[in-house]
Design an enzyme around this catalytic site. Structure first.
Site, PDB file in Angstrom:
ATOM      1  N   LEU A  56       0.811  -1.226   0.000  1.00 43.12           N
ATOM      2  CA  LEU A  56       0.000   0.000   0.000  1.00 43.12           C
ATOM      3  C   LEU A  56       0.842   1.273   0.000  1.00 43.12           C
ATOM      4  CD1 LEU A  56      -2.931  -0.990   2.384  1.00 43.12           C
ATOM      5  CD2 LEU A  56      -3.045  -0.574  -0.074  1.00 43.12           C
TER       6      LEU A  56
ATOM      7  N   LEU B 158      -8.773  -4.043   3.008  1.00 44.60           N
ATOM      8  CA  LEU B 158      -8.621  -4.458   4.407  1.00 44.60           C
ATOM      9  C   LEU B 158      -7.166  -4.292   4.846  1.00 44.60           C
ATOM     10  CD1 LEU B 158     -10.726  -7.768   4.359  1.00 44.60           C
ATOM     11  CD2 LEU B 158     -11.511  -5.408   4.386  1.00 44.60           C
ATOM     12  N   GLY B 159      -6.343  -3.719   3.991  1.00 37.28           N
ATOM     13  CA  GLY B 159      -4.916  -3.589   4.309  1.00 37.28           C
ATOM     14  C   GLY B 159      -4.691  -2.454   5.283  1.00 37.28           C
ATOM     15  N   ALA B 160      -3.924  -2.720   6.331  1.00 37.12           N
ATOM     16  CA  ALA B 160      -3.647  -1.662   7.309  1.00 37.12           C
ATOM     17  C   ALA B 160      -2.588  -2.122   8.299  1.00 37.12           C
ATOM     18  CB  ALA B 160      -4.917  -1.315   8.092  1.00 37.12           C
ATOM     19  N   GLN B 161      -1.973  -1.152   8.965  1.00 40.30           N
ATOM     20  CA  GLN B 161      -1.311  -1.430  10.240  1.00 40.30           C
ATOM     21  C   GLN B 161      -2.465  -1.299  11.211  1.00 40.30           C
ATOM     22  OE1 GLN B 161      -0.300  -2.032  13.405  1.00 40.30           O
ATOM     23  NE2 GLN B 161      -0.342   0.190  13.640  1.00 40.30           N
TER      24      GLN B 161
ATOM     25  N   TYR C 292       4.249   5.530  10.021  1.00 40.72           N
ATOM     26  CA  TYR C 292       4.025   4.352   9.163  1.00 40.72           C
ATOM     27  C   TYR C 292       2.528   4.041   9.070  1.00 40.72           C
ATOM     28  CZ  TYR C 292       3.934  -0.500   7.665  1.00 40.72           C
ATOM     29  OH  TYR C 292       3.645  -1.663   6.999  1.00 40.72           O
TER      30      TYR C 292
ATOM     31  N   THR D   2     -13.809   1.888  10.718  1.00 42.36           N
ATOM     32  CA  THR D   2     -13.686   1.241  12.020  1.00 42.36           C
ATOM     33  C   THR D   2     -14.387   2.015  13.132  1.00 42.36           C
ATOM     34  OG1 THR D   2     -12.046   0.844  13.778  1.00 42.36           O
ATOM     35  CG2 THR D   2     -11.394   2.358  12.064  1.00 42.36           C
TER      36      THR D   2
ATOM     37  N   GLU E 154     -13.081   2.579  15.792  1.00 40.20           N
ATOM     38  CA  GLU E 154     -12.054   3.425  16.416  1.00 40.20           C
ATOM     39  C   GLU E 154     -12.215   4.891  16.012  1.00 40.20           C
ATOM     40  OE1 GLU E 154      -9.309   2.750  18.739  1.00 40.20           O
ATOM     41  OE2 GLU E 154     -10.853   1.270  19.083  1.00 40.20           O
TER      42      GLU E 154
ATOM     43  N   TYR F  33      -3.804   5.379  14.842  1.00 39.48           N
ATOM     44  CA  TYR F  33      -4.571   4.479  13.975  1.00 39.48           C
ATOM     45  C   TYR F  33      -5.932   5.099  13.641  1.00 39.48           C
ATOM     46  CZ  TYR F  33      -7.595   0.537  12.718  1.00 39.48           C
ATOM     47  OH  TYR F  33      -8.512  -0.276  12.095  1.00 39.48           O
TER      48      TYR F  33
ATOM     49  N   LYS G  11      -7.336   6.368  10.001  1.00 43.10           N
ATOM     50  CA  LYS G  11      -8.575   5.824   9.437  1.00 43.10           C
ATOM     51  C   LYS G  11      -9.616   6.937   9.189  1.00 43.10           C
ATOM     52  CE  LYS G  11      -8.141   1.254   9.070  1.00 43.10           C
ATOM     53  NZ  LYS G  11      -8.568   0.453   7.903  1.00 43.10           N
TER      54      LYS G  11
ATOM     55  N   HIS H  99     -14.304  -7.253  15.284  1.00 45.69           N
ATOM     56  CA  HIS H  99     -14.774  -8.560  14.810  1.00 45.69           C
ATOM     57  C   HIS H  99     -13.644  -9.559  14.954  1.00 45.69           C
ATOM     58  CE1 HIS H  99     -13.757  -5.751  11.643  1.00 45.69           C
ATOM     59  NE2 HIS H  99     -13.259  -6.743  10.923  1.00 45.69           N
TER      60      HIS H  99
ATOM     61  N   ARG I 164      -7.910 -14.442  14.484  1.00 46.12           N
ATOM     62  CA  ARG I 164      -7.478 -13.144  14.998  1.00 46.12           C
ATOM     63  C   ARG I 164      -6.000 -13.189  15.362  1.00 46.12           C
ATOM     64  NH1 ARG I 164      -8.109  -7.729  14.939  1.00 46.12           N
ATOM     65  NH2 ARG I 164      -9.750  -7.075  16.377  1.00 46.12           N
TER      66      ARG I 164
HETATM   67  C1  LIG Z   1     -12.383  -2.060  15.544  1.00 44.18           C
HETATM   68  C2  LIG Z   1     -10.944  -2.090  15.978  1.00 44.18           C
HETATM   69  O1  LIG Z   1     -10.721  -3.316  16.711  1.00 44.18           O
HETATM   70  C3  LIG Z   1      -9.385  -3.566  17.101  1.00 44.18           C
HETATM   71  O2  LIG Z   1      -8.885  -2.530  17.955  1.00 44.18           O
HETATM   72  P1  LIG Z   1      -8.923  -2.602  19.543  1.00 44.18           P
HETATM   73  O3  LIG Z   1     -10.323  -2.404  20.033  1.00 44.18           O
HETATM   74  O4  LIG Z   1      -7.896  -1.666  20.056  1.00 44.18           O
HETATM   75  O5  LIG Z   1      -8.519  -4.141  19.818  1.00 44.18           O
HETATM   76  P2  LIG Z   1      -7.625  -4.850  20.903  1.00 44.18           P
HETATM   77  O6  LIG Z   1      -8.067  -6.257  20.934  1.00 44.18           O
HETATM   78  O7  LIG Z   1      -6.173  -4.599  20.676  1.00 44.18           O
HETATM   79  O8  LIG Z   1      -7.999  -4.102  22.286  1.00 44.18           O
HETATM   80  C4  LIG Z   1      -9.304  -4.112  22.814  1.00 44.18           C
HETATM   81  C5  LIG Z   1      -9.308  -3.500  24.201  1.00 44.18           C
HETATM   82  O9  LIG Z   1      -8.641  -4.396  25.089  1.00 44.18           O
HETATM   83  C6  LIG Z   1      -7.772  -3.652  25.938  1.00 44.18           C
HETATM   84  N1  LIG Z   1      -6.710  -4.551  26.435  1.00 44.18           N
HETATM   85  C7  LIG Z   1      -6.529  -4.916  27.720  1.00 44.18           C
HETATM   86  N2  LIG Z   1      -5.454  -5.707  27.832  1.00 44.18           N
HETATM   87  C8  LIG Z   1      -4.954  -5.842  26.564  1.00 44.18           C
HETATM   88  C9  LIG Z   1      -3.842  -6.563  26.061  1.00 44.18           C
HETATM   89  O10 LIG Z   1      -3.087  -7.220  26.795  1.00 44.18           O
HETATM   90  N3  LIG Z   1      -3.646  -6.506  24.714  1.00 44.18           N
HETATM   91  C10 LIG Z   1      -4.474  -5.786  23.870  1.00 44.18           C
HETATM   92  N4  LIG Z   1      -4.243  -5.789  22.529  1.00 44.18           N
HETATM   93  N5  LIG Z   1      -5.527  -5.070  24.348  1.00 44.18           N
HETATM   94  C11 LIG Z   1      -5.756  -5.119  25.680  1.00 44.18           C
HETATM   95  C12 LIG Z   1      -7.277  -2.528  25.069  1.00 44.18           C
HETATM   96  O11 LIG Z   1      -6.740  -1.472  25.868  1.00 44.18           O
HETATM   97  C13 LIG Z   1      -8.543  -2.171  24.307  1.00 44.18           C
HETATM   98  O12 LIG Z   1      -9.302  -1.255  25.060  1.00 44.18           O
HETATM   99  C14 LIG Z   1      -8.506  -3.624  15.859  1.00 44.18           C
HETATM  100  O13 LIG Z   1      -8.953  -4.665  14.996  1.00 44.18           O
HETATM  101  C15 LIG Z   1      -8.561  -2.287  15.114  1.00 44.18           C
HETATM  102  O14 LIG Z   1      -7.863  -2.437  13.874  1.00 44.18           O
HETATM  103  C16 LIG Z   1      -9.977  -1.869  14.881  1.00 44.18           C
HETATM  104  O15 LIG Z   1     -10.296  -1.220  13.879  1.00 44.18           O
END
Ligand SMILES: C[C@H]1O[C@H](OP(=O)(O)OP(=O)(O)OC[C@H]2O[C@@H](n3cnc4c(=O)[nH]c(N)nc43)[C@H](O)[C@@H]2O)[C@@H](O)[C@@H](O)C1=O
Length: 293
Positions: A8, A29-32, A44, A76, A78, A100, A104, A130, A135
């Site tokens: 990309l 669907l490409g992204a960091q 980045y 998203t 987000e 991020y 977006k 999702h 995942r």
């Molecule tokens: C729709 C959206 O969905 C995703 O983004 P995300 O919601 O940030 O996903 P996640 O699984 O990294 O975190 C969910 C929640 O969980 C909390 N949390 C606690 N403890 C840990 C932990 O240890 N690791 C992580 N990763 N999160 C943690 C963290 O702080 C957050 O509040 C991506 O697909 C994104 O691309 C997107 O678009």
């Protein structure tokens, strides 16, 4: 099916691939896509997630396919970040809370602008989280199911998480991919929120994952001192490490997908409980076959 290598951040390869393939539909669907990582790789993330979207749309125009290609953009939840209303729908103002989310936001608006400016069939799917057994391992749902499966099999004693209070509207990726496809089969391009309409905390996800292996978790302490213990034995299974906290957090997401339900006749089929069970079963199988996975 033929795989074409591309990137990309490389406009010329996008033009080459699109002129060769002449696709009917493109799903970007490409992204960091890791929110926490985006704080460390902000530039980045902007390059790939924001400008990458622009590059694909411009490549479509360069090869003269802007009236033929249907374009799906992985927008998203987000975008809602520090939510301005609950639940969030297509009219809720955006307030992204991470590099991020901000990248977006640019992508969302360039899709909207190219649709209006050049009459492109381009849709933003504003998808809430999702999940599935596919995942990535560093997202919280999969991190939990992998760790709990390892604990069930005696391969691990405990694991660390960040903010246990964060709440997400978690659906199954299979249902959401169907929604993406339906969006591109409509007569007119529009943006849609795709969500279950239920929100659950990270803490609840942990509890359900442990229930799946016949264990109950009770919580003691606060903040970084909080622990999740097995109710029967008192063994500590979950601890908190502040390294997983984000500089700015998205505390609560809850989607209202009424528009998709009414206009696309879409609704999620998999419940939250079924999602956790499916992910747990898949990781139990995986860890049995390969304890080093
Ligand atoms: C729709 C959206 O969905 C995703 O983004 P995300 O919601 O940030 O996903 P996640 O699984 O990294 O975190 C969910 C929640 O969980 C909390 N949390 C606690 N403890 C840990 C932990 O240890 N690791 C992580 N990763 N999160 C943690 C963290 O702080 C957050 O509040 C991506 O697909 C994104 O691309 C997107 O678009």
């Amino acid at each position: 099916m033929k795989l074409h290598y591309g990137d990309l951040t490389d406009s010329s390869c996008l033009v080459k691939i699109i002129s060769e393939v002449k696709p009917d539909e493109i799903y970007n669907l490409g992204a960091q896509s890791h929110v926490k990582v985006s704080f460390d790789l902000a530039e980045y993330t902007a390059n790939v997630d924001a400008l990458g979207t622009l590059r694909i749309m411009d490549a479509v125009r360069t090869v003269g396919l802007e009236k033929k290609v249907r374009f799906y953009q992985a927008s998203t939840s987000e975008l809602y970040g520090k939510v301005q209303e609950v639940p969030q729908n297509e009219k809720t103002p955006f307030y992204p809370r991470s590099p991020y989310g901000v990248a977006k936001l640019y992508a969302y608006w360039i899709v909207t602008n190219y649709r209006e400016a050049y009459g492109m069939f381009a849709c933003n799917g504003v998808l809430f989280n999702h999940e599935s057994p596919r995942r990535g391992e560093t997202f919280v749902t999969r991190k939990i199911t992998r760790s709990v499966a390892k604990i069930a099999l005696g391969q691990m004693d405990r694991f660390e998480l960040g903010n246990l209070d964060a709440k997400r509207d978690w659906g199954h990726a299979r249902d959401y991919v169907e929604a993406m496809w339906i969006m591109l089969q409509q007569d007119t391009p529009e943006d849609f929120v795709i969500a279950t309409g239920e929100t659950h905390s990270v803490r609840e996800f942990v509890e359900l994952a442990f229930n799946h292996i016949g264990k109950s978790i009770i919580w003691e302490g606060d903040g970084v001192n909080e622990v999740g213990k097995e109710k029967n034995s008192g063994v500590i299974r979950v601890t908190v490490n502040s390294k997983y906290y984000r500089p700015t957090e998205v505390d609560l997401l809850l989607g209202d997908s009424t528009k998709a339900r009414e206009q696309l006749n879409w609704k999620p089929k998999v419940t939250f409980g079924e999602l956790v069970s499916e992910m747990m079963e898949a990781d139990l199988q995986l860890m049995k076959q390969n304890p080093l996975a």
